[in-house]
Design a protein around this motif. Structure first.
Motif, PDB file in Angstrom:
ATOM      1  N   ARG A 311       0.840  -1.200   0.000  1.00  0.00           N
ATOM      2  CA  ARG A 311       0.000   0.000   0.000  1.00  0.00           C
ATOM      3  C   ARG A 311       0.883   1.261   0.000  1.00  0.00           C
ATOM      4  NH1 ARG A 311      -5.220  -1.359   0.730  1.00  0.00           N
ATOM      5  NH2 ARG A 311      -5.641  -3.420   1.587  1.00  0.00           N
ATOM      6  N   ARG A 312       1.957   1.189   0.750  1.00  0.00           N
ATOM      7  CA  ARG A 312       2.880   2.321   0.762  1.00  0.00           C
ATOM      8  C   ARG A 312       3.557   2.471  -0.599  1.00  0.00           C
ATOM      9  NH1 ARG A 312       7.717   0.449   3.120  1.00  0.00           N
ATOM     10  NH2 ARG A 312       8.167   0.065   0.923  1.00  0.00           N
ATOM     11  N   ALA A 313       3.902   1.333  -1.210  1.00  0.00           N
ATOM     12  CA  ALA A 313       4.592   1.362  -2.500  1.00  0.00           C
ATOM     13  C   ALA A 313       3.719   1.987  -3.587  1.00  0.00           C
ATOM     14  CB  ALA A 313       4.992  -0.058  -2.905  1.00  0.00           C
ATOM     15  N   ILE A 314       2.414   1.710  -3.538  1.00  0.00           N
ATOM     16  CA  ILE A 314       1.499   2.316  -4.513  1.00  0.00           C
ATOM     17  C   ILE A 314       1.474   3.827  -4.320  1.00  0.00           C
ATOM     18  CG2 ILE A 314      -0.925   2.487  -5.209  1.00  0.00           C
ATOM     19  CD1 ILE A 314      -1.214  -0.473  -4.419  1.00  0.00           C
ATOM     20  N   GLU A 315       1.371   4.239  -3.067  1.00  0.00           N
ATOM     21  CA  GLU A 315       1.288   5.667  -2.770  1.00  0.00           C
ATOM     22  C   GLU A 315       2.578   6.394  -3.147  1.00  0.00           C
ATOM     23  OE1 GLU A 315       0.486   8.598   1.115  1.00  0.00           O
ATOM     24  OE2 GLU A 315       0.348   6.414   1.296  1.00  0.00           O
ATOM     25  N   HIS A 316       3.728   5.745  -2.919  1.00  0.00           N
ATOM     26  CA  HIS A 316       5.023   6.390  -3.148  1.00  0.00           C
ATOM     27  C   HIS A 316       5.611   6.081  -4.525  1.00  0.00           C
ATOM     28  CE1 HIS A 316       5.732   6.630   1.507  1.00  0.00           C
ATOM     29  NE2 HIS A 316       4.756   7.420   1.086  1.00  0.00           N
ATOM     30  N   LYS A 317       4.847   5.366  -5.360  1.00  0.00           N
ATOM     31  CA  LYS A 317       5.268   5.079  -6.743  1.00  0.00           C
ATOM     32  C   LYS A 317       6.620   4.384  -6.777  1.00  0.00           C
ATOM     33  CE  LYS A 317       2.710   9.074  -8.468  1.00  0.00           C
ATOM     34  NZ  LYS A 317       2.758  10.350  -9.221  1.00  0.00           N
ATOM     35  N   GLU A 318       6.692   3.227  -6.099  1.00  0.00           N
ATOM     36  CA  GLU A 318       7.944   2.490  -6.000  1.00  0.00           C
ATOM     37  C   GLU A 318       8.081   1.399  -7.061  1.00  0.00           C
ATOM     38  OE1 GLU A 318       8.066   1.044  -2.007  1.00  0.00           O
ATOM     39  OE2 GLU A 318       8.132   3.050  -1.110  1.00  0.00           O
ATOM     40  N   PHE A 319       7.071   1.237  -7.931  1.00  0.00           N
ATOM     41  CA  PHE A 319       7.127   0.200  -8.954  1.00  0.00           C
ATOM     42  C   PHE A 319       7.796   0.730 -10.224  1.00  0.00           C
ATOM     43  CE2 PHE A 319       3.479  -0.897  -6.289  1.00  0.00           C
ATOM     44  CZ  PHE A 319       3.842  -2.191  -5.937  1.00  0.00           C
ATOM     45  N   ILE A 320       8.511  -0.152 -10.893  1.00  0.00           N
ATOM     46  CA  ILE A 320       9.126   0.185 -12.169  1.00  0.00           C
ATOM     47  C   ILE A 320       8.924  -0.990 -13.122  1.00  0.00           C
ATOM     48  CG2 ILE A 320      10.879   1.739 -11.224  1.00  0.00           C
ATOM     49  CD1 ILE A 320      12.875  -0.536 -11.352  1.00  0.00           C
ATOM     50  N   LEU A 321       9.083  -0.739 -14.414  1.00  0.00           N
ATOM     51  CA  LEU A 321       8.977  -1.794 -15.416  1.00  0.00           C
ATOM     52  C   LEU A 321      10.349  -2.085 -16.011  1.00  0.00           C
ATOM     53  CD1 LEU A 321       5.707  -0.946 -17.419  1.00  0.00           C
ATOM     54  CD2 LEU A 321       6.015  -2.591 -15.556  1.00  0.00           C
ATOM     55  N   TYR A 322      10.648  -3.376 -16.133  1.00  0.00           N
ATOM     56  CA  TYR A 322      11.799  -3.831 -16.896  1.00  0.00           C
ATOM     57  C   TYR A 322      11.267  -4.415 -18.205  1.00  0.00           C
ATOM     58  CZ  TYR A 322      15.507  -3.333 -13.385  1.00  0.00           C
ATOM     59  OH  TYR A 322      16.441  -2.828 -12.510  1.00  0.00           O
ATOM     60  N   TYR A 323      12.110  -4.436 -19.221  1.00  0.00           N
ATOM     61  CA  TYR A 323      11.679  -4.906 -20.532  1.00  0.00           C
ATOM     62  C   TYR A 323      12.635  -5.974 -21.048  1.00  0.00           C
ATOM     63  CZ  TYR A 323       8.801  -0.715 -20.330  1.00  0.00           C
ATOM     64  OH  TYR A 323       7.902   0.252 -19.942  1.00  0.00           O
TER      65      TYR A 323
END
Length: 560
Positions: A311-323
């Motif tokens: 929930r914190r990660a969603i709020e703080h935009k901690e996700f990234i995409l690798y390709y």
């Protein structure tokens, strides 16, 4: 709506404490948020596409639903109290507000209902205050008052250097009673259980009706075995036969126990740990108690902590995409990429999706995470094209919860419009198992997506159901051979024959075939010689961040 605004809305819906229900002009539920699931016990899959009336508890509330439309149409909103039947039995009163969402033509398109457990009103009289703080069926404190009482007990325990026990008690197989004897009978049983539980405790202890057939209790401990003593007392009390409407019925219960300060000092975690221990106790025959233990429940504790972190990660935009590149087997040029979710946790570093995706699925957080992934992949792909790089198709994995959403195709359409990416450059990867659930609905949804111009591929083909019939029924454009077969094409005749069969099947059905897991030149040569269209694997590249993938795109031939 801008991309940033939509992302903000997704985060808010996933994290607010109020339940949200979106339904259309025909009363069919279109979307619910995680708070709704927690408050009512229903999962999104159980209510999506269903009539709203399945949630209300009686004729009076059905009448409210049938008449409130007039108020909404004239005033654009409706406010009042409505009772919703909890999935496990009993009814929950909610203060509700319903708002209209106009369609593009100005006519009603969707309605949004927001449900709240507590009304903040300082002028409430004694009866109203009791109704808000207590479960109307049993008269016991509800989950909110239980949490308040627990906080007070912890404050007192800390001051006097005492321990406290938090118990969560659930009836075993209560759903069978509800289904077999009816909800009215189940409600009477819950009232009788509440009386038995109260008789097991001192007047100063708290016994609450949290939800459904789930009760919560908290007591300050004076001896180390107080928790065991009271748990055994409860199990014996519940096991005695109940007489309901002249009929004798015997039930058992399972109890989970967490301890303050041994397990934690946080109220929410202590309740979650007790619930986790209760679920552990229910395994097998039930009728037992289980302490939450770091040794026995390390996995459960990590899961709860991960949910909070997500929930914190969603709020703080901690996700990234690798390709990871997809390469044409003949030309050796990059023709596509798979976008793979990564979580850059500030404390624990990069976390594998194999660790956090199952938790996100279970909690419903996969919806905002997955929507972000779709939006980011489209944005990034369009940015590469705007830089003059060769256009490629990017594939994004889709979860079961995302596919269940009735507005999923509409959401994809909006994302494509926001990013400016042409639909032919987006591919959705789904697993075989997803196709087998709600087959008719899934065919319609996937056809809507194909009608937009997007591609659809079956991920890990050959490891799931592998029913050939669905290949002709679903609007599929590509099959992905699972890496397990590619890994063994050199050493296993069976694996190589399966790979050849899938390639031949794809060619016969005029589908693209993609092989993942190619790790060496022998794998690539085998696939090329047998007519595989596209190859993906470490031989070409590991999944890399967007900046590094951009460098790969600028290379004419990735390997030769």
């Amino acid at each position: 709506m801008s991309q940033q605004t939509q992302a903000l809305f997704d985060i808010i819906l996933a994290n607010i404490d109020h339940g949200v229900i979106v339904y259309d002009a025909n009363n069919l539920v279109q979307h619910v948020n995680p708070a709704f699931e927690r408050m009512t016990g229903y999962t999104a899959s159980e209510v999506l596409g269903k009539d709203l009336e399945m949630l209300v508890s009686g004729q009076a509330d059905r009448a409210i639903i049938s008449t409130m439309r007039g108020s909404i149409d004239t005033k654009d909103c409706w406010q009042g109290e409505i009772k919703i039947r909890h999935r496990k039995g009993g009814t929950c009163p909610f203060n509700s507000s319903i708002h209209i969402l106009p369609g593009q033509t100005g006519q009603p398109h969707n309605y949004v209902t927001i449900i709240r457990n507590v009304v903040e009103n300082r002028d409430l009289d004694k009866d109203d205050r009791h109704n808000i703080q207590c479960n109307l069926l049993t008269g016991l404190p509800n989950q909110h008052l239980f949490k308040d009482r627990l906080e007070q007990v912890l404050i007192t325990s800390k001051r006097v250097n005492k321990s406290a026990a938090i118990l969560v008690c659930g009836l075993d197989r209560f759903s069978i009673i509800n289904d077999g004897l009816g909800h009215a009978f189940g409600d009477l049983l819950l009232k009788a259980v509440a009386l038995r539980l109260k008789s097991c405790f001192r007047g100063s202890d708290t016994v609450a009706h949290i939800e459904g057939d789930c009760f919560g209790m908290v007591l300050q401990m004076t001896a180390t075995d107080d928790g065991v003593t009271i748990a055994e007392k409860i199990l014996k009390a519940i096991k005695r036969p109940f007489e309901i409407k002249g009929q004798e019925v015997t039930v058992t219960a399972s109890i989970g126990i967490s301890l303050y300060p041994t397990d934690d000092e946080n109220v929410d975690k202590l309740i979650a740990y007790a619930k986790s221990a209760m679920r552990h106790a229910k395994k097998g025959s039930g009728n037992k108690y289980q302490f939450f233990s770091n040794n026995m429940n390390t996995k459960a504790k990590k899961r709860i902590e991960m949910e909070c972190s997500l929930r914190r990660a969603i709020e703080h935009k901690e996700f990234i995409l690798y390709y990871q590149p997809k390469v044409n087997a003949e030309s050796q040029q990059i023709v596509g990429a798979e976008a793979l979710m990564r979580w850059q946790d500030p404390e624990n570093g990069m976390i594998s999706p194999a660790v956090f995706i199952p938790v996100a699925e279970e909690t419903g957080l996969i919806e905002p995470i997955g929507t972000w992934g779709l939006r980011e992949a489209c944005r990034q792909n369009k940015q590469w094209q705007d830089k003059g790089l060769r256009p490629i198709r990017v594939s994004v994995n889709v979860s079961g919860r995302q596919l269940l959403a009735t507005d999923f195709a509409d959401k994809i359409k909006v994302i494509l419009e926001e990013s400016g990416l042409l639909s032919r450059y987006l591919e959705l990867e789904i697993t075989e198992s997803l196709l087998m659930d709600n087959t008719g609905d899934n065919i319609n949804k996937l056809q809507q997506i194909r009608d937009l111009g997007c591609h659809i591929s079956i991920d890990d083909f050959g490891t799931g159901y592998s029913s050939l019939s669905y290949l002709t029924r679903f609007p599929i454009s590509a099959l992905k051979i699972d890496r397990a077969f590619i890994k063994e094409v050199e050493s296993s005749k069976n694996a190589s024959e399966v790979a050849r069969a899938i390639i031949g099947l794809s060619q016969g059905l005029q589908m693209e075939v993609i092989a993942e897991g190619a790790e060496n030149i022998k794998h690539v040569n085998f696939l090329r010689q047998n007519g595989c269209d596209t190859v993906q694997g470490y031989y070409y590249s590991r999944p890399v961040p967007a900046e590094e993938f951009e460098d790969l795109l600028s290379i004419v031939f990735i390997k030769w």
